[in-house]
Scaffold this motif. Structure first.
Motif, mmCIF file in Angstrom:
data_model
loop_
_atom_site.group_PDB
_atom_site.id
_atom_site.type_symbol
_atom_site.label_atom_id
_atom_site.label_comp_id
_atom_site.label_asym_id
_atom_site.label_seq_id
_atom_site.Cartn_x
_atom_site.Cartn_y
_atom_site.Cartn_z
ATOM 1 N N ASN A 80 -16.792 33.001 2.702
ATOM 2 C CA ASN A 80 -15.691 32.067 2.689
ATOM 3 C C ASN A 80 -15.839 31.118 1.492
ATOM 4 O OD1 ASN A 80 -13.454 30.416 3.547
ATOM 5 N ND2 ASN A 80 -13.852 31.118 5.634
ATOM 6 N N ARG A 81 -15.305 29.947 1.579
ATOM 7 C CA ARG A 81 -15.393 28.950 0.517
ATOM 8 C C ARG A 81 -16.686 28.151 0.674
ATOM 9 N NH1 ARG A 81 -11.197 23.982 1.075
ATOM 10 N NH2 ARG A 81 -12.400 22.335 0.070
ATOM 11 N N ASN A 82 -17.437 28.010 -0.389
ATOM 12 C CA ASN A 82 -18.720 27.324 -0.359
ATOM 13 C C ASN A 82 -18.662 26.067 -1.215
ATOM 14 O OD1 ASN A 82 -20.872 27.982 1.250
ATOM 15 N ND2 ASN A 82 -21.599 29.657 -0.030
ATOM 16 N N THR A 83 -18.861 24.903 -0.623
ATOM 17 C CA THR A 83 -18.791 23.636 -1.350
ATOM 18 C C THR A 83 -20.164 23.233 -1.867
ATOM 19 O OG1 THR A 83 -16.898 22.837 -0.060
ATOM 20 C CG2 THR A 83 -18.243 21.185 -1.179
ATOM 21 N N ILE A 84 -20.274 23.020 -3.183
ATOM 22 C CA ILE A 84 -21.502 22.450 -3.741
ATOM 23 C C ILE A 84 -21.536 20.964 -3.401
ATOM 24 C CG2 ILE A 84 -22.871 22.079 -5.826
ATOM 25 C CD1 ILE A 84 -22.500 25.019 -5.005
ATOM 26 N N TYR A 108 -22.816 14.431 -1.141
ATOM 27 C CA TYR A 108 -23.463 15.270 -0.146
ATOM 28 C C TYR A 108 -23.658 16.649 -0.770
ATOM 29 C CZ TYR A 108 -22.195 11.886 3.558
ATOM 30 O OH TYR A 108 -22.055 10.766 4.340
ATOM 31 N N LEU A 109 -24.859 16.956 -1.205
ATOM 32 C CA LEU A 109 -25.129 18.277 -1.746
ATOM 33 C C LEU A 109 -25.025 19.295 -0.616
ATOM 34 C CD1 LEU A 109 -26.121 19.979 -4.212
ATOM 35 C CD2 LEU A 109 -28.438 19.671 -3.303
ATOM 36 N N GLY A 110 -24.092 20.237 -0.761
ATOM 37 C CA GLY A 110 -23.902 21.249 0.262
ATOM 38 C C GLY A 110 -22.836 20.924 1.280
ATOM 39 N N ALA A 111 -22.003 19.898 1.011
ATOM 40 C CA ALA A 111 -20.933 19.551 1.948
ATOM 41 C C ALA A 111 -19.934 18.619 1.260
ATOM 42 C CB ALA A 111 -21.487 18.876 3.204
#
Length: 330
Positions: free
Chosen positions: A109-113, A268-271
């Protein structure tokens, strides 16, 4: 015999050069923060900033696993992220910045850095807040973004495999505008990739606002852009209005160039940090995350990509040692 000696000397030189490249340290000029996520740099839910003073807070239950260099931090996509609380000029002032990291992920799916959303500041894109974001496997939806609601999950971004999406919010006085651009990047193959995103906003000699963007993947420049940001047009003077009870004041035009808005909420790294609430969690492994307060050169990006030790000072094999080992094999 001469041919054998030539081959041996060639091997020694090649091995020596390879060792020198692999043991080169990363660039430190302009370095603000550096999180290795190595086992000895993570303790009691805190990831040490080995260069600056921005120790990070680990949320959820990410695991320390094998990384690109020593260890990395694995996010499971369900509540795992890292709070990068203060990042000097990366979030506190307008100017040049560089965000660099190693990542390993697959298409999920979509992955937020990261992305920061703050209070609404008005303007044509009613759902935007301040800040900017980086996403993997994402692209803009073919909708009129102006009609999307503020906040929430509907931000006009949809999953798209092997796309790298950058978001910015620009402001002139109290008017906000959102800009986003996607780049094809086939990196969701569950292998390690080195990503560098650099940005600069400045006023040139002709008093024109300019922005510079550059993306590097695995040490190679994949995209770069220099663009002038036009000033808002001057409008004719409004006529004097009679003084009437309760007559509203008409807005006046401004001629300030649109510029990026520095955000004040933590990254937020990863969110996504949506006004203090985390959502859209990342699935994959991060390693060697670094922030600079300037744009790196192509040579400096390649140096960081090639480094096999980061900041560590490790003994390298000396030429006599290599030569001795070669002689012993004969």
């Amino acid at each position: 015999m001469k041919r054998l000696m030539f081959l041996l000397i060639f091997m020694v030189v090649s091995i020596t050069l390879s060792i020198q490249v692999h043991t080169a340290t990363i660039v430190t000029d302009g370095l603000i923060s550096y999180w290795t996520f190595d086992l000895h740099d993570v303790n009691d839910g805190i990831a040490k900033d080995v260069w600056g003073e921005n120790d990070a807070t680990i949320m959820g239950n990410p695991k320390i696993v094998d990384g690109h260099l020593r260890q990395g931090l694995k996010f499971h996509g369900t509540g795992d992220y890292v709070i990068l609380d203060t990042l000097s000029n990366f979030q506190s002032r307008i100017g040049a910045s560089c965000f660099e990291f190693w990542v390993k992920t697959s298409y999920d799916n979509r992955n937020t850095i990261f992305k920061v959303i703050e209070e609404f500041c008005g303007g044509r894109d009613q759902w935007t807040g301040k800040g900017w974001g980086i996403h993997l496997n994402a692209s803009l939806q073919g909708l009129n973004l102006h009609n999307l609601p503020q906040g929430g999950g509907n931000d006009g971004i949809i999953p798209k495999e092997d796309y790298f999406l950058i978001e910015h919010v620009r402001q002139s006085d109290n008017i906000c505008g959102h800009s986003a651009r996607g780049y094809p990047m086939p990196i969701s193959d569950d292998k390690w990739h080195h990503i560098v995103y650099m940005y600069n906003w400045y006023i040139d000699e002709s008093d024109t606002a300019k922005e510079v963007k550059a993306i590097f993947i695995n040490g190679i420049r994949k995209s770069s852009e220099v663009r002038g940001i036009p000033e808002l047009p001057e409008l004719p003077e409004l006529p004097e209005l009679p003084e009437l009870p309760g007559f509203p004041e008409l807005p006046r035009a401004n001629a300030n160039p649109g510029k990026l808005i520095p955000f004040t909420q933590p990254v937020y790294l990863g969110a996504i940090n949506d006004n203090g609430k985390a959502r859209r969690y990342f699935r994959g492994v991060f390693d060697e995350v670094r922030v600079y307060d300037r744009m790196l050169t192509d040579e400096e990006v390649l140096q960081n990509f090639s480094s096999g030790i980061g900041l560590a000072v490790e003994p390298t094999e000396k030429l006599p040692t290599v030569w001795g080992a070669l002689k012993a094999r004969r």
